[in-house]
Design a protein around this motif. Structure first.
Motif, PDB file in Angstrom:
ATOM      1  N   ARG A   1     -19.264 -51.927  26.370  1.00 15.44           N
ATOM      2  CA  ARG A   1     -19.707 -53.274  25.968  1.00 15.44           C
ATOM      3  C   ARG A   1     -19.425 -54.270  27.098  1.00 15.44           C
ATOM      4  O   ARG A   1     -20.251 -55.158  27.374  1.00 15.44           O
ATOM      5  CB  ARG A   1     -18.973 -53.689  24.695  1.00 15.44           C
ATOM      6  CG  ARG A   1     -19.244 -55.120  24.248  1.00 15.44           C
ATOM      7  CD  ARG A   1     -20.691 -55.339  23.839  1.00 15.44           C
ATOM      8  NE  ARG A   1     -20.938 -56.706  23.450  1.00 15.44           N
ATOM      9  CZ  ARG A   1     -20.779 -57.165  22.212  1.00 15.44           C
ATOM     10  NH1 ARG A   1     -20.359 -56.348  21.247  1.00 15.44           N
ATOM     11  NH2 ARG A   1     -21.043 -58.417  21.924  1.00 15.44           N
ATOM     12  N   LEU A   2     -18.283 -54.131  27.751  1.00 16.08           N
ATOM     13  CA  LEU A   2     -17.969 -55.007  28.873  1.00 16.08           C
ATOM     14  C   LEU A   2     -18.989 -54.828  30.002  1.00 16.08           C
ATOM     15  O   LEU A   2     -19.449 -55.815  30.594  1.00 16.08           O
ATOM     16  CB  LEU A   2     -16.561 -54.724  29.382  1.00 16.08           C
ATOM     17  CG  LEU A   2     -16.160 -55.445  30.679  1.00 16.08           C
ATOM     18  CD1 LEU A   2     -16.166 -56.957  30.479  1.00 16.08           C
ATOM     19  CD2 LEU A   2     -14.782 -54.973  31.141  1.00 16.08           C
ATOM     20  N   LEU A   3     -19.349 -53.590  30.307  1.00 14.45           N
ATOM     21  CA  LEU A   3     -20.344 -53.330  31.344  1.00 14.45           C
ATOM     22  C   LEU A   3     -21.664 -54.007  30.997  1.00 14.45           C
ATOM     23  O   LEU A   3     -22.305 -54.627  31.856  1.00 14.45           O
ATOM     24  CB  LEU A   3     -20.535 -51.826  31.518  1.00 14.45           C
ATOM     25  CG  LEU A   3     -21.610 -51.380  32.513  1.00 14.45           C
ATOM     26  CD1 LEU A   3     -21.333 -51.933  33.904  1.00 14.45           C
ATOM     27  CD2 LEU A   3     -21.709 -49.855  32.545  1.00 14.45           C
ATOM     28  N   GLN A   4     -22.074 -53.898  29.746  1.00 12.92           N
ATOM     29  CA  GLN A   4     -23.307 -54.558  29.326  1.00 12.92           C
ATOM     30  C   GLN A   4     -23.209 -56.076  29.460  1.00 12.92           C
ATOM     31  O   GLN A   4     -24.132 -56.737  29.939  1.00 12.92           O
ATOM     32  CB  GLN A   4     -23.639 -54.173  27.884  1.00 12.92           C
ATOM     33  CG  GLN A   4     -24.159 -52.760  27.714  1.00 12.92           C
ATOM     34  CD  GLN A   4     -24.664 -52.513  26.302  1.00 12.92           C
ATOM     35  OE1 GLN A   4     -24.311 -53.239  25.360  1.00 12.92           O
ATOM     36  NE2 GLN A   4     -25.475 -51.501  26.139  1.00 12.92           N
ATOM     37  N   ASP A   5     -22.067 -56.631  29.024  1.00  8.04           N
ATOM     38  CA  ASP A   5     -21.905 -58.087  29.069  1.00  8.04           C
ATOM     39  C   ASP A   5     -21.900 -58.610  30.499  1.00  8.04           C
ATOM     40  O   ASP A   5     -22.474 -59.678  30.786  1.00  8.04           O
ATOM     41  CB  ASP A   5     -20.605 -58.492  28.367  1.00  8.04           C
ATOM     42  CG  ASP A   5     -20.682 -58.328  26.848  1.00  8.04           C
ATOM     43  OD1 ASP A   5     -21.807 -58.242  26.323  1.00  8.04           O
ATOM     44  OD2 ASP A   5     -19.624 -58.278  26.194  1.00  8.04           O
ATOM     45  N   VAL A   6     -21.264 -57.888  31.403  1.00 13.02           N
ATOM     46  CA  VAL A   6     -21.218 -58.329  32.798  1.00 13.02           C
ATOM     47  C   VAL A   6     -22.606 -58.260  33.432  1.00 13.02           C
ATOM     48  O   VAL A   6     -23.034 -59.187  34.127  1.00 13.02           O
ATOM     49  CB  VAL A   6     -20.205 -57.494  33.598  1.00 13.02           C
ATOM     50  CG1 VAL A   6     -20.334 -57.777  35.093  1.00 13.02           C
ATOM     51  CG2 VAL A   6     -18.787 -57.784  33.132  1.00 13.02           C
ATOM     52  N   THR A   7     -23.304 -57.158  33.214  1.00  9.20           N
ATOM     53  CA  THR A   7     -24.648 -57.047  33.796  1.00  9.20           C
ATOM     54  C   THR A   7     -25.590 -58.092  33.202  1.00  9.20           C
ATOM     55  O   THR A   7     -26.426 -58.659  33.913  1.00  9.20           O
ATOM     56  CB  THR A   7     -25.227 -55.635  33.589  1.00  9.20           C
ATOM     57  OG1 THR A   7     -25.145 -55.276  32.198  1.00  9.20           O
ATOM     58  CG2 THR A   7     -24.437 -54.609  34.402  1.00  9.20           C
ATOM     59  N   LEU A   8     -25.444 -58.386  31.907  1.00 10.86           N
ATOM     60  CA  LEU A   8     -26.274 -59.428  31.297  1.00 10.86           C
ATOM     61  C   LEU A   8     -25.953 -60.801  31.879  1.00 10.86           C
ATOM     62  O   LEU A   8     -26.852 -61.608  32.129  1.00 10.86           O
ATOM     63  CB  LEU A   8     -26.079 -59.436  29.785  1.00 10.86           C
ATOM     64  CG  LEU A   8     -26.776 -58.325  29.007  1.00 10.86           C
ATOM     65  CD1 LEU A   8     -26.338 -58.334  27.538  1.00 10.86           C
ATOM     66  CD2 LEU A   8     -28.289 -58.462  29.106  1.00 10.86           C
ATOM     67  N   ALA A   9     -24.659 -61.075  32.094  1.00 10.27           N
ATOM     68  CA  ALA A   9     -24.277 -62.363  32.687  1.00 10.27           C
ATOM     69  C   ALA A   9     -24.887 -62.524  34.069  1.00 10.27           C
ATOM     70  O   ALA A   9     -25.336 -63.613  34.452  1.00 10.27           O
ATOM     71  CB  ALA A   9     -22.750 -62.465  32.754  1.00 10.27           C
ATOM     72  N   LEU A  10     -24.910 -61.441  34.839  1.00 12.14           N
ATOM     73  CA  LEU A  10     -25.524 -61.503  36.164  1.00 12.14           C
ATOM     74  C   LEU A  10     -27.046 -61.637  36.069  1.00 12.14           C
ATOM     75  O   LEU A  10     -27.660 -62.378  36.842  1.00 12.14           O
ATOM     76  CB  LEU A  10     -25.154 -60.259  36.960  1.00 12.14           C
ATOM     77  CG  LEU A  10     -23.690 -60.184  37.414  1.00 12.14           C
ATOM     78  CD1 LEU A  10     -23.331 -58.767  37.849  1.00 12.14           C
ATOM     79  CD2 LEU A  10     -23.445 -61.167  38.560  1.00 12.14           C
ATOM     80  N   LEU A  11     -27.654 -60.927  35.120  1.00 14.44           N
ATOM     81  CA  LEU A  11     -29.100 -60.986  34.958  1.00 14.44           C
ATOM     82  C   LEU A  11     -29.570 -62.375  34.513  1.00 14.44           C
ATOM     83  O   LEU A  11     -30.737 -62.739  34.739  1.00 14.44           O
ATOM     84  CB  LEU A  11     -29.562 -59.933  33.942  1.00 14.44           C
ATOM     85  CG  LEU A  11     -29.570 -58.490  34.442  1.00 14.44           C
ATOM     86  CD1 LEU A  11     -29.713 -57.516  33.280  1.00 14.44           C
ATOM     87  CD2 LEU A  11     -30.692 -58.273  35.465  1.00 14.44           C
ATOM     88  N   ARG A  12     -28.686 -63.140  33.902  1.00 12.75           N
ATOM     89  CA  ARG A  12     -29.048 -64.490  33.455  1.00 12.75           C
ATOM     90  C   ARG A  12     -28.990 -65.512  34.595  1.00 12.75           C
ATOM     91  O   ARG A  12     -29.291 -66.692  34.370  1.00 12.75           O
ATOM     92  CB  ARG A  12     -28.120 -64.930  32.319  1.00 12.75           C
ATOM     93  CG  ARG A  12     -28.290 -64.124  31.032  1.00 12.75           C
ATOM     94  CD  ARG A  12     -27.486 -64.723  29.904  1.00 12.75           C
ATOM     95  NE  ARG A  12     -27.593 -63.934  28.681  1.00 12.75           N
ATOM     96  CZ  ARG A  12     -26.597 -63.216  28.169  1.00 12.75           C
ATOM     97  NH1 ARG A  12     -25.411 -63.218  28.771  1.00 12.75           N
ATOM     98  NH2 ARG A  12     -26.773 -62.518  27.067  1.00 12.75           N
ATOM     99  N   ASN A  13     -28.585 -65.081  35.774  1.00 17.70           N
ATOM    100  CA  ASN A  13     -28.447 -66.010  36.898  1.00 17.70           C
ATOM    101  C   ASN A  13     -29.269 -65.590  38.117  1.00 17.70           C
ATOM    102  O   ASN A  13     -28.770 -65.652  39.249  1.00 17.70           O
ATOM    103  CB  ASN A  13     -26.970 -66.130  37.297  1.00 17.70           C
ATOM    104  CG  ASN A  13     -26.139 -66.850  36.255  1.00 17.70           C
ATOM    105  OD1 ASN A  13     -26.026 -68.074  36.269  1.00 17.70           O
ATOM    106  ND2 ASN A  13     -25.537 -66.081  35.360  1.00 17.70           N
ATOM    107  N   PRO A  14     -30.511 -65.160  37.946  1.00 23.39           N
ATOM    108  CA  PRO A  14     -31.272 -64.651  39.110  1.00 23.39           C
ATOM    109  C   PRO A  14     -31.571 -65.725  40.144  1.00 23.39           C
ATOM    110  O   PRO A  14     -31.750 -65.407  41.322  1.00 23.39           O
ATOM    111  CB  PRO A  14     -32.560 -64.112  38.470  1.00 23.39           C
ATOM    112  CG  PRO A  14     -32.715 -64.911  37.216  1.00 23.39           C
ATOM    113  CD  PRO A  14     -31.321 -65.139  36.716  1.00 23.39           C
TER     114      PRO A  14
END
Length: 314
Positions: free
Chosen positions: A172-185
């Motif tokens: 879940r942490l891996l998903q949350d981190v990648t999503l946080a990065l994907l929200r800042n392109p």
């Protein structure tokens, strides 16, 4: 095929001194963090063999320990070939380190065989490696504009709330981190992705060395949530002089991960989605390391390219 050397006193002396020289080489090859900023760290995991029970039904325990035997420079099981490269290697840090330890493993096996004729130990390690299969180690590094303040807040929030002591929590942490990065392109400026495979017996040692290389780039770790252990310092608001944020994701997985070569922002988005999709049953270990994280810390363009030389403009 093992390399056989005569059992002379020269061979025995070389077998004793060679690991010491290797350790010295690794230590002095680490980047010097003299101008680094304070940073944060998230992650956890366990390299327990598939066929051996873990200490809990879903927990990792407090450390990344291999159950049932130690695998590292001091004992047991460097095989060859040691790495299998995947498409996506940039020819830099991760590839170089994996190749270094491939050569180290081959030579140590040869010296050990010269002293002890360790055919039985080698066959046992080969059997274990085949049973547990290869481990994929993937590393993605991103350089973002320092105006991506929300990303820093998201990472600090995850440090305060994420469950890093269980397999499901870590995924879940891996998903949350990648999503946080994907929200800042719009803040992505630089990127680099590398991936390769190592044998299971040496996967933990390899992962830990890569983690130490990245952690050594930080002056200090002010925000930490690793294997259930949390610590939070006074980060405050970052100075307007901060120019960049650097984020490193390091993932060890039982399943293959194939990253594209990162030349565009679209490639980086694809790589992040691929990492975020690694299932919890295959995720062995995760490290998320970022800087700056401290009050008024600065990461200038010069420091970014010095500490992260493999980054390429997107």
């Amino acid at each position: 095929m093992e390399m056989k050397l005569p059992g002379t006193w020269q061979g025995r002396l070389a077998a004793v001194l060679f690991p010491v020289l290797v350790v010295a080489l690794v230590i002095f090859s680490l980047p010097q963090p003299a101008d680094a900023a304070r940073g944060g760290r998230l992650g956890g995991g366990s390299f327990a063999p598939r066929s051996l029970p873990r200490s809990g039904s879903s927990g990792f325990g407090g450390s990344n320990a291999v159950r049932g035997g130690g695998y590292g420079l001091g004992g047991g099981g460097f095989g060859f070939p040691f790495i299998v490269p995947f498409f996506g290697f940039g020819g830099g840090g991760l590839l170089g380190m994996l190749m270094l330890f491939a050569v180290v493993g081959l030579l140590i096996n040869g010296f050990r065989g010269a002293m002890t004729g360790a055919g039985t130990m080698g066959s046992q390690n080969d059997a274990m490696a085949e049973r547990d299969g290869p481990v994929t180690i993937a590393q993605v590094q991103i350089g973002l504009l320092a105006s991506a303040r929300q990303l820093q807040q998201d990472l600090r929030q995850l440090a305060a709330t994420a469950d890093t002591a269980t397999a499901t929590g870590l995924q879940r942490l891996l998903q949350d981190v990648t999503l946080a990065l994907l929200r800042n392109p719009e803040y992505w400026v630089y990127g680099n992705g590398e991936v390769g495979q190592v044998g299971f017996p040496v996967a933990e040692a390899t992962f830990n060395r890569l983690s130490m290389t990245e952690r050594s780039k930080l002056d200090a770790e002010t925000t930490i949530n690793v294997a259930g252990q949390r610590s939070s310092g006074d980060a405050g608001q970052h100075s307007a002089a901060s120019e960049y944020i650097a984020v490193t994701l390091l993932v060890a997985s039982r399943s293959a991960v194939r990253l594209p070569k990162l030349t565009t922002a679209s490639d980086l988005g694809t790589a992040l989605r691929l990492l975020g999709s690694v299932p919890s049953g295959d995720l062995l270990s995760l490290e998320v390391i970022w800087q700056p994280d401290g009050n008024e810390d600065v990461l200038t363009s010069t420091e970014l390219v010095t500490l992260y030389p493999q980054l390429q403009a997107l």
